[in-house]
Design a protein around this motif. Structure first.
Motif, PDB file in Angstrom:
ATOM      1  N   ILE A  22      -5.834 -12.489  15.491  1.00 28.30           N
ATOM      2  CA  ILE A  22      -6.430 -11.160  15.716  1.00 28.30           C
ATOM      3  C   ILE A  22      -5.724 -10.119  14.848  1.00 28.30           C
ATOM      4  O   ILE A  22      -6.369  -9.269  14.221  1.00 28.30           O
ATOM      5  CB  ILE A  22      -6.382 -10.774  17.205  1.00 28.30           C
ATOM      6  CG1 ILE A  22      -7.285 -11.720  18.009  1.00 28.30           C
ATOM      7  CG2 ILE A  22      -6.794  -9.322  17.420  1.00 28.30           C
ATOM      8  CD1 ILE A  22      -7.203 -11.560  19.506  1.00 28.30           C
ATOM      9  N   LYS A  23      -4.392 -10.194  14.779  1.00 24.73           N
ATOM     10  CA  LYS A  23      -3.646  -9.247  13.932  1.00 24.73           C
ATOM     11  C   LYS A  23      -4.025  -9.411  12.463  1.00 24.73           C
ATOM     12  O   LYS A  23      -4.185  -8.431  11.741  1.00 24.73           O
ATOM     13  CB  LYS A  23      -2.134  -9.442  14.104  1.00 24.73           C
ATOM     14  CG  LYS A  23      -1.606  -8.923  15.419  1.00 24.73           C
ATOM     15  CD  LYS A  23      -0.100  -9.040  15.484  1.00 24.73           C
ATOM     16  CE  LYS A  23       0.407  -8.506  16.837  1.00 24.73           C
ATOM     17  NZ  LYS A  23       1.877  -8.609  16.950  1.00 24.73           N
ATOM     18  N   LEU A  27      -5.550  -6.581  10.023  1.00 21.43           N
ATOM     19  CA  LEU A  27      -4.856  -6.253   8.772  1.00 21.43           C
ATOM     20  C   LEU A  27      -5.808  -6.354   7.588  1.00 21.43           C
ATOM     21  O   LEU A  27      -5.832  -5.482   6.709  1.00 21.43           O
ATOM     22  CB  LEU A  27      -3.681  -7.209   8.544  1.00 21.43           C
ATOM     23  CG  LEU A  27      -2.489  -7.105   9.475  1.00 21.43           C
ATOM     24  CD1 LEU A  27      -1.481  -8.192   9.164  1.00 21.43           C
ATOM     25  CD2 LEU A  27      -1.835  -5.741   9.370  1.00 21.43           C
ATOM     26  N   LEU A  28      -6.588  -7.430   7.560  1.00 17.28           N
ATOM     27  CA  LEU A  28      -7.483  -7.645   6.425  1.00 17.28           C
ATOM     28  C   LEU A  28      -8.597  -6.600   6.375  1.00 17.28           C
ATOM     29  O   LEU A  28      -9.060  -6.243   5.289  1.00 17.28           O
ATOM     30  CB  LEU A  28      -8.065  -9.061   6.462  1.00 17.28           C
ATOM     31  CG  LEU A  28      -7.051 -10.160   6.166  1.00 17.28           C
ATOM     32  CD1 LEU A  28      -7.685 -11.526   6.295  1.00 17.28           C
ATOM     33  CD2 LEU A  28      -6.434  -9.978   4.786  1.00 17.28           C
ATOM     34  N   GLN A  29      -9.023  -6.098   7.543  1.00 19.80           N
ATOM     35  CA  GLN A  29     -10.018  -5.018   7.540  1.00 19.80           C
ATOM     36  C   GLN A  29      -9.473  -3.807   6.801  1.00 19.80           C
ATOM     37  O   GLN A  29     -10.188  -3.146   6.047  1.00 19.80           O
ATOM     38  CB  GLN A  29     -10.397  -4.632   8.966  1.00 19.80           C
ATOM     39  CG  GLN A  29     -11.309  -5.632   9.644  1.00 19.80           C
ATOM     40  CD  GLN A  29     -11.704  -5.190  11.033  1.00 19.80           C
ATOM     41  OE1 GLN A  29     -11.979  -4.020  11.260  1.00 19.80           O
ATOM     42  NE2 GLN A  29     -11.723  -6.118  11.972  1.00 19.80           N
ATOM     43  N   ARG A  51      -9.630  -9.097  -4.249  1.00 17.94           N
ATOM     44  CA  ARG A  51      -8.362  -9.767  -4.574  1.00 17.94           C
ATOM     45  C   ARG A  51      -7.241  -8.739  -4.646  1.00 17.94           C
ATOM     46  O   ARG A  51      -6.874  -8.288  -5.720  1.00 17.94           O
ATOM     47  CB  ARG A  51      -8.486 -10.493  -5.900  1.00 17.94           C
ATOM     48  CG  ARG A  51      -7.316 -11.392  -6.204  1.00 17.94           C
ATOM     49  CD  ARG A  51      -7.460 -12.081  -7.543  1.00 17.94           C
ATOM     50  NE  ARG A  51      -6.309 -12.919  -7.780  1.00 17.94           N
ATOM     51  CZ  ARG A  51      -6.323 -14.239  -7.787  1.00 17.94           C
ATOM     52  NH1 ARG A  51      -7.436 -14.892  -7.579  1.00 17.94           N
ATOM     53  NH2 ARG A  51      -5.208 -14.912  -8.004  1.00 17.94           N
ATOM     54  N   SER A  52      -6.679  -8.367  -3.509  1.00 18.96           N
ATOM     55  CA  SER A  52      -5.617  -7.369  -3.508  1.00 18.96           C
ATOM     56  C   SER A  52      -5.252  -7.009  -2.075  1.00 18.96           C
ATOM     57  O   SER A  52      -6.088  -7.087  -1.182  1.00 18.96           O
ATOM     58  CB  SER A  52      -6.096  -6.104  -4.246  1.00 18.96           C
ATOM     59  OG  SER A  52      -5.151  -5.074  -4.139  1.00 18.96           O
ATOM     60  N   ILE A  53      -3.978  -6.631  -1.869  1.00 16.37           N
ATOM     61  CA  ILE A  53      -3.600  -5.982  -0.617  1.00 16.37           C
ATOM     62  C   ILE A  53      -2.885  -4.693  -0.983  1.00 16.37           C
ATOM     63  O   ILE A  53      -2.420  -4.518  -2.110  1.00 16.37           O
ATOM     64  CB  ILE A  53      -2.713  -6.883   0.287  1.00 16.37           C
ATOM     65  CG1 ILE A  53      -1.377  -7.204  -0.375  1.00 16.37           C
ATOM     66  CG2 ILE A  53      -3.444  -8.143   0.694  1.00 16.37           C
ATOM     67  CD1 ILE A  53      -0.387  -7.901   0.549  1.00 16.37           C
ATOM     68  N   LEU A  54      -2.780  -3.776  -0.031  1.00 17.34           N
ATOM     69  CA  LEU A  54      -2.162  -2.481  -0.279  1.00 17.34           C
ATOM     70  C   LEU A  54      -0.637  -2.630  -0.297  1.00 17.34           C
ATOM     71  O   LEU A  54      -0.044  -3.095   0.674  1.00 17.34           O
ATOM     72  CB  LEU A  54      -2.573  -1.485   0.809  1.00 17.34           C
ATOM     73  CG  LEU A  54      -4.072  -1.214   0.914  1.00 17.34           C
ATOM     74  CD1 LEU A  54      -4.402  -0.513   2.224  1.00 17.34           C
ATOM     75  CD2 LEU A  54      -4.538  -0.379  -0.270  1.00 17.34           C
ATOM     76  N   ALA A  55      -0.022  -2.187  -1.385  1.00 19.42           N
ATOM     77  CA  ALA A  55       1.431  -2.355  -1.522  1.00 19.42           C
ATOM     78  C   ALA A  55       2.212  -1.483  -0.537  1.00 19.42           C
ATOM     79  O   ALA A  55       3.280  -1.874  -0.079  1.00 19.42           O
ATOM     80  CB  ALA A  55       1.848  -2.018  -2.947  1.00 19.42           C
ATOM     81  N   GLY A  56       1.702  -0.315  -0.190  1.00 22.67           N
ATOM     82  CA  GLY A  56       2.457   0.608   0.657  1.00 22.67           C
ATOM     83  C   GLY A  56       2.288   0.402   2.152  1.00 22.67           C
ATOM     84  O   GLY A  56       2.925   1.087   2.948  1.00 22.67           O
ATOM     85  N   CYS A  57       1.450  -0.546   2.559  1.00 29.75           N
ATOM     86  CA  CYS A  57       1.195  -0.776   3.980  1.00 29.75           C
ATOM     87  C   CYS A  57       2.395  -1.466   4.634  1.00 29.75           C
ATOM     88  O   CYS A  57       3.055  -2.304   4.022  1.00 29.75           O
ATOM     89  CB  CYS A  57      -0.061  -1.636   4.127  1.00 29.75           C
ATOM     90  SG  CYS A  57      -0.401  -2.120   5.824  1.00 29.75           S
ATOM     91  N   MET A  58       2.672  -1.110   5.890  1.00 32.57           N
ATOM     92  CA  MET A  58       3.805  -1.708   6.600  1.00 32.57           C
ATOM     93  C   MET A  58       3.633  -3.212   6.807  1.00 32.57           C
ATOM     94  O   MET A  58       4.603  -3.936   7.003  1.00 32.57           O
ATOM     95  CB  MET A  58       4.000  -1.021   7.952  1.00 32.57           C
ATOM     96  CG  MET A  58       4.536   0.389   7.834  1.00 32.57           C
ATOM     97  SD  MET A  58       4.712   1.205   9.423  1.00 32.57           S
ATOM     98  CE  MET A  58       6.005   0.232  10.158  1.00 32.57           C
ATOM     99  N   SER A  59       2.400  -3.684   6.757  1.00 32.15           N
ATOM    100  CA  SER A  59       2.155  -5.115   6.972  1.00 32.15           C
ATOM    101  C   SER A  59       2.207  -5.934   5.687  1.00 32.15           C
ATOM    102  O   SER A  59       2.128  -7.162   5.730  1.00 32.15           O
ATOM    103  CB  SER A  59       0.780  -5.301   7.611  1.00 32.15           C
ATOM    104  OG  SER A  59      -0.238  -4.919   6.693  1.00 32.15           O
ATOM    105  N   SER A  60       2.359  -5.276   4.539  1.00 32.01           N
ATOM    106  CA  SER A  60       2.279  -5.988   3.257  1.00 32.01           C
ATOM    107  C   SER A  60       3.367  -7.034   3.094  1.00 32.01           C
ATOM    108  O   SER A  60       3.129  -8.116   2.567  1.00 32.01           O
ATOM    109  CB  SER A  60       2.325  -4.998   2.089  1.00 32.01           C
ATOM    110  OG  SER A  60       1.166  -4.204   2.092  1.00 32.01           O
ATOM    111  N   VAL A  61       4.588  -6.721   3.531  1.00 36.16           N
ATOM    112  CA  VAL A  61       5.685  -7.684   3.390  1.00 36.16           C
ATOM    113  C   VAL A  61       5.408  -8.925   4.234  1.00 36.16           C
ATOM    114  O   VAL A  61       5.616 -10.062   3.784  1.00 36.16           O
ATOM    115  CB  VAL A  61       7.039  -7.043   3.766  1.00 36.16           C
ATOM    116  CG1 VAL A  61       8.140  -8.098   3.806  1.00 36.16           C
ATOM    117  CG2 VAL A  61       7.399  -5.947   2.766  1.00 36.16           C
ATOM    118  N   ALA A  62       4.904  -8.722   5.459  1.00 36.73           N
ATOM    119  CA  ALA A  62       4.558  -9.874   6.309  1.00 36.73           C
ATOM    120  C   ALA A  62       3.478 -10.723   5.634  1.00 36.73           C
ATOM    121  O   ALA A  62       3.542 -11.958   5.657  1.00 36.73           O
ATOM    122  CB  ALA A  62       4.077  -9.390   7.674  1.00 36.73           C
TER     123      ALA A  62
END
Length: 200
Positions: A22-23, A27-29, A51-62
């Motif tokens: 669910i998390k 996150l992907l939304q 093809r990308s995720i947001l670099a500044g998001c708190m979840s990006s490292v996870a």
């Protein structure tokens, strides 16, 4: 790095590693929402993200840990002597030995496997900033030549930024990167002051 993450691989690895489903869906939304470019008060049409995720998001490292973990596990199991370490998008391999051949025997298979994993299962491009540091110039050149025969390009330098810390292979004090940062900061302040003087 963040802009080259392959979303199906991220989802697949997340499910295999037991990341809360669910998390991950929430996150992907956020990461896959359409984005716009803004400049001079103008806004572009929405751009679909595939093809990308947001670099500044708190979840990006996870997300990056989930993305890379299966490959890093395989590399570590196959080549424990390569001492592979990863911190978000920085990866290092280190080895010591009494002879150049001993170090090459430890590092070359590890780095080649890393290249195969990165370009294969991770679907990533290897950085052009990749650097070899060594206590011996001869060793650095041998390592560079050997890796080039596998299609892996590295520069040789006396120091490299590794996991946020300057690494010099114990050949000298790591001063160059720190000095360059102060020079860059001074130039940025001067440019900012110039722009501020001609703009509201």
């Amino acid at each position: 790095f963040f802009d080259t993450i392959h979303i199906p691989t991220l989802v697949d690895n997340g499910l295999k590693l037991g990341f809360p489903t669910i998390k991950l869906a929430f996150l992907l939304q956020q990461h896959l929402s359409p984005r716009v470019v803004q400049a001079n008060g103008f806004t572009s049409d929405p751009i679909n993200i595939i093809r990308s995720i947001l670099a500044g998001c708190m979840s990006s490292v996870a997300c990056t840990r989930v993305y890379l973990k299966p490959s890093m596990r395989r590399i570590t199991r196959r080549h424990p002597v390569g001492n592979t370490k990863t911190f978000v998008d920085d990866t290092s391999m280190q080895a010591i030995g009494d002879t150049c051949d001993e170090v090459l025997d430890k590092l070359v298979p590890t780095v080649v496997t890393f290249g195969e994993e990165a370009q294969g299962s991770c679907k990533l491009s290897l950085s052009e900033k990749a650097v070899i540091t060594a206590s011996s110039p001869k060793l650095a050149k041998l390592l560079q030549k050997e890796l080039a025969s596998y299609g892996l390009t590295f520069k040789i330098d006396q120091e490299a930024r590794d996991l946020g810390i300057t690494h010099t292979a114990a050949t000298k004090k790591p001063n160059k990167i720190v000095k360059n940062r102060f020079v860059e900061k001074k130039n940025k302040i001067q440019r900012t002051g110039f722009i501020a003087s001609i703009n509201r």
